[in-house]
Motif scaffolding. Structure first.
Motif, PDB file in Angstrom:
ATOM      1  N   LEU A 153       0.830  -1.201   0.000  1.00  0.00           N
ATOM      2  CA  LEU A 153       0.000   0.000   0.000  1.00  0.00           C
ATOM      3  C   LEU A 153       0.866   1.252   0.000  1.00  0.00           C
TER       4      LEU A 153
ATOM      5  N   VAL B 272       0.750   5.411   0.521  1.00  0.00           N
ATOM      6  CA  VAL B 272      -0.057   6.387   1.255  1.00  0.00           C
ATOM      7  C   VAL B 272       0.308   7.781   0.778  1.00  0.00           C
TER       8      VAL B 272
ATOM      9  N   ALA C 124      -1.232   5.801   9.477  1.00  0.00           N
ATOM     10  CA  ALA C 124      -1.742   4.827   8.506  1.00  0.00           C
ATOM     11  C   ALA C 124      -0.758   3.678   8.299  1.00  0.00           C
TER      12      ALA C 124
ATOM     13  N   LEU D  35      -1.104  -0.283   9.124  1.00  0.00           N
ATOM     14  CA  LEU D  35      -0.848  -1.270   8.067  1.00  0.00           C
ATOM     15  C   LEU D  35       0.107  -2.350   8.567  1.00  0.00           C
TER      16      LEU D  35
ATOM     17  N   GLU E  88      -8.012   7.036   9.083  1.00  0.00           N
ATOM     18  CA  GLU E  88      -6.985   6.279   8.361  1.00  0.00           C
ATOM     19  C   GLU E  88      -6.974   4.809   8.775  1.00  0.00           C
TER      20      GLU E  88
ATOM     21  N   VAL F  13      -7.254   1.616   6.175  1.00  0.00           N
ATOM     22  CA  VAL F  13      -6.254   0.551   6.091  1.00  0.00           C
ATOM     23  C   VAL F  13      -6.914  -0.808   6.322  1.00  0.00           C
TER      24      VAL F  13
END
Length: 902
Positions: free
Chosen positions: A300, A302, A313, A317, A437, A441
């Motif tokens: 991912l 961000v 975030a 994660l 956030e 996630v």
């Protein structure tokens, strides 16, 4: 009856309310009002013998008095009237009933039993009783007493709780989330999770299925339907009652570790379902599934204009097991050209608090183009230096212009503050938006976990070692001996024989009746320089340490004699009620760098046998490091089971400790699963500890409890497995018409290469006749659907030429969840037609249908496939026109009892 009649629940042509009332706030009146306000387009009737009209609709005194037969009836009468009302509906030809009335009781002699007897003979399907009702927005059907109707969409909600169903509908209305259907199952007298999963798996309007589960009654049916549904679309489940103390009465460590919720968790994982633990998480999963169809990976990126929320975030994660994407040098260089010098130059990409739309555009385009990024979370923190709406417009503009690989990458959004216009803009562009956030996630990780579950369902597992051939006859003799003696627990000598039958290494054991016999038994071991272990032997004392019944490291006959005498004395004092048979003498196993593990078989009241693995030792329950899996297992599943524990980390090499042989550990787990399959009488089995090091494994202590086998499932096969194992009993050699002998066996998951080679010998025309359309590409997913079978309801028998190992043909039979009807399919190599292969395979398929106890076997055949139609007629099938497709015929074979001696 699986999906039979469920079309009449969700897409009825006509509806009648039985028990509608003019009384304000009565359930019957609310249901009638909801039906009318939903603008149901078909005939709508009201049955109530005490009123001539209700809310302007003329009533009928009975169903027969309506003058027409409703396809669906909604029952809101008092409980005592429900069985008679449903009996009248069944007699009139009604296809389905939603029984909203509560208070029918359960079990023999109850009104619920009367209701079942009234409905089943005619095949009338029943939702409920004691339920909120059903909503099918696309059919303009609101057959419920909910306060508001669900909006139309593509999520199917199946809930055991009416309150949860209402809450989800209200949540959906507040967020413009729609449903293909909402079902409150209530007491689930007839239609259950298995039926509804089967229905929505095939429903073209349903993209994802949401389940609220309190308990499962028919585990095999649920698992079979859930695995089939999860192959087709995402299935998200939340279960209540996670902390019920279901294992307190267990006698072994493995039994104590296998709590009820842990077993449900193992079942959901095995079925490929995505489990969440709260309604908030279910809502977040629904929000994600509403917008996004999948993700290609777990990396991912961000993008944010506020560094702090970006760090939060990536922290979330990491906590959830995701991967923070690493930006390539090219991407960093590209961002250097368009961003201010104060940007973060790493992921999370902080484009600074004064970021405008152009900055969002440039950064998002670069991140989507980066090959190391699988998805992007875009965030906006409101500042006086930037416009939230401008940033949202920029994101939408990028998504509208993206092409190729970048177009496959999902984008998630968090717009903090009260910028509703910006959120509406993103929502209209099908971008999932979240309040925080952390929620975003989690939404991303739902997709990752769901994709991993799908991949696991399609993987081809490795084969077992060819030399693993358990001596089931010897194992069954051990069990029979204990049953004949009335024993609940196998003694250590019997355990050793049982483990030998499955080639599970275990420390040798010698029985000694008293202290002197113990000293004599130890002499041979002591002479070889081995230390000795002495343990109490009693069928009534399973945890030996509870009575101080173990002595380790004894190095002389005198020490053995004294230890045995002391053990026997302490056991008699501590447990005067216990039967004391003596002691056992074993060599002391000293493996300095071995890890102590626990593994075994526990028994669950719903799902049957469960394989348990974790950290072993005397404090096993306190440490509580365990994972569970439903048998049967292959080596891939066994390694996955090991990997879900903390102890798996120390099985790897560290400092001066070599890595343990995890393949040997996995093989023990597979062998235990096979033992559970072969011996349904094994109620619990406990190996603690199982020592594992680089040289392999050895069981130091083990206990086995036997118990009467109480079937959990109807039909043939293992009476307690929730996932039916490979049906080895259907392997056989048969002769063709020309005298050649061939081998027939059920398909196995590792048969992908066999099928791929087989298809090279099948013409495109024969493929079209079999699959009703041209087949040009044999993808892994296509072949996985043919080889990855749920043996509970499906079988595929392949015919193999023994000398060459080539596949000559295959026949498959798919039964419905209630083992009432089955649908077949068959394909033979094009260059081998006319040799009787198809005929023999069809006869075997019919024999298997007898074995399953099916009532009917049917299939669809193209009208032009005259060869298949002629063979079906010879086999006794009835050939009928297909009512839905003029290019097809339906072939139907009634299945009678299996002839004697078959």
């Amino acid at each position: 009856m699986s999906t039979y009649g469920l079309g009449s629940v969700f897409s009825p042509q006509s509806v009648a309310v039985i028990g509608a009332s003019p009384r304000e706030r009565s359930v019957g009146r609310i249901v009638l009002r909801n039906l009318r306000e939903a603008d149901f387009t078909g005939p709508l009737g009201v049955v109530n013998p005490r009123h001539r009209e209700i809310d302007g609709i003329a009533t009928a005194a009975s169903i027969g008095a309506l003058g027409w037969v409703p396809e669906l009836v909604l029952v809101t009468t008092p409980a005592a009237m429900v069985p008679r009302v449903v009996a009248d509906a069944a007699a009139a030809g009604v296809r389905a009933a939603v029984v909203i009335t509560a208070g029918l009781g359960q079990g023999p002699g109850s009104l619920a039993e009367e209701l079942a007897h009234a409905a089943r003979p005619s095949g009338l399907r029943v939702i409920g009783p004691n339920c909120l009702g059903v909503m099918s927005p696309h059919a303009r059907l609101n057959a419920s007493f909910a306060a508001h109707p669900a909006a139309a969409g593509d999520l199917a909600l199946v809930s055991q709780s009416g309150a949860i169903a209402v809450g989800m509908v209200e949540w959906g209305l507040a967020r413009s989330v729609g449903f293909s259907a909402v079902v409150s199952m209530g007491d689930a007298l007839d239609v259950d999770f298995g039926d509804l999963l089967d229905h929505f798996a095939l429903d073209q309007r349903t993209r994802a299925i949401l389940l609220y589960v309190e308990s499962i009654r028919n585990a095999r049916k649920f698992m079979s339907a859930a695995r089939a549904a999860a192959r087709a679309k995402p299935v998200v489940v939340v279960k209540s009652g996670r902390h019920a103390a279901g294992a307190r009465a267990a006698a072994t460590h493995t039994g104590a570790l296998a709590g009820s919720d842990a077993v449900y968790d193992a079942a959901f994982r095995r079925a490929g379902l995505l489990r969440v633990h709260s309604l908030d998480e279910l809502f977040a999963a629904a929000e994600t599934l509403r917008h996004v169809r999948g993700t290609p990976g777990r990396r991912l990126g961000v993008l944010t204009n506020g560094g702090g929320v970006g760090v939060l975030a990536v922290d979330t994660l990491s906590d959830l097991g995701g991967t923070v994407a690493t930006l390539s040098d090219q991407t960093i260089a590209r961002l250097d050209d368009v961003l201010p010098g104060t940007w973060s130059r790493a992921n999370p990409v902080d484009i600074v608090g004064d970021a405008d739309g152009a900055r969002y555009t440039a950064a998002l385009e670069a991140m989507l183009a980066d090959p190391g990024t699988d998805a992007v979370l875009t965030m906006n923190v409101p500042t006086a230096l930037s416009s939230a709406s401008e940033a949202a417009d920029a994101v939408v503009d990028v998504l509208g212009r993206r092409r190729g690989r970048a177009a496959e990458k999902p984008v998630f959004a968090v717009w903090l503050g009260k910028e509703q216009d910006a959120i509406d803009t993103l929502d209209a562009a099908n971008v999932p938006t979240y309040a925080t956030e952390a929620e975003a996630v989690r939404g991303f990780m739902y997709l990752v976990r769901n994709q991993e579950a799908q991949d696991a369902l399609k993987e081809t597992p490795p084969s077992l070692p060819e030399d693993f051939a358990p001596d089931t006859a010897a194992a069954q003799a051990v069990i029979a001996e204990a049953v004949a003696a009335g024993s609940e627990w196998l003694d250590p000598l019997q355990v050793a024989r049982l483990f030998a039958a499955y080639d599970i290494p275990i420390t040798p054991v010698v029985y000694a009746a008293d202290a002197e016999a113990a000293a004599n038994a130890a002499e041979a071991l002591l002479a070889r320089g081995q230390a000795v272990v002495v343990k109490i032997l009693s069928p009534d004392i399973q945890h030996k340490s509870d009575v101080d019944g173990v002595r380790l490291g004894l190095v002389s006959a005198e020490a053995v004699r004294d230890a045995a005498a002391g053990i026997l004395q302490r056991a008699r004092e501590a447990r005067p009620d216990a039967r004391i048979d003596g002691v056992t003498v074993q060599p002391m196993v000293v493996r300095q760098k071995a890890r102590e593990l626990i593994c075994g078989i526990a028994d669950d009241a719903t799902f049957g046998p469960v394989i348990v693995f974790g950290r072993g030792g005397t404090a096993v329950e306190v440490i509580d490091d365990k994972s569970l899996a439903l048998p049967p297992l292959d080596l891939r599943l066994a390694h996955e089971l090991i990997g879900r524990t903390r102890v798996s980390r120390i099985l790897k090499a560290y400092r001066d400790v070599p890595a343990a042989d995890t393949d040997a550990v996995a093989l023990v787990l597979v062998k235990l699963a096979q033992l559970a399959a072969d011996l349904p009488q094994v109620g619990e089995l406990d190996i603690n500890p199982l020592l594992a090091d680089r040289d392999g494994v050895v069981a130091v202590d083990a206990r086995v409890r036997i118990a009467p086998t109480v079937p959990l499932h109807k039909g043939p096969g293992h009476p307690r497995f929730a996932v039916r194992p490979y049906p080895k009993e259907w392997e056989r050699a048969i002769a063709l018409a020309d005298g050649r002998e061939v081998f027939v066996r059920p398909v196995r998951p590792e048969d992908e290469a066999l099928f791929r080679a087989f298809f090279t010998h099948v013409t495109s025309e024969d493929l079209r006749l079999r699959f009703f359309s041209a087949v040009r590409h044999f993808s892994h997913e296509f072949i996985a659907r043919l080889t990855q079978l749920d043996y509970a309801r499906a079988i595929a028998l392949v015919m193999i030429e023994p000398e060459t190992g080539e596949m000559l043909g295959a026949v498959r039979l798919l039964a419905d969840a209630d083992f009432d009807r089955g649908e077949y399919g068959i394909l033979v190599r094009s260059d081998l037609k006319g040799q009787g292969i198809g005929w023999r395979l069809m006869r075997l398929m019919i024999e298997y249908a007898h074995w399953l106890g099916l009532r009917v076997v049917e299939g669809q055949v193209l009208r032009e496939n005259r060869t298949m139609i002629a063979m079906c007629r010879q086999l006794g099938f009835q050939v009928r026109p297909d009512p839905d497709d003029t290019t097809l015929v339906r072939v139907v074979l009634p299945i009678g009892p299996l002839p004697p001696g078959s």
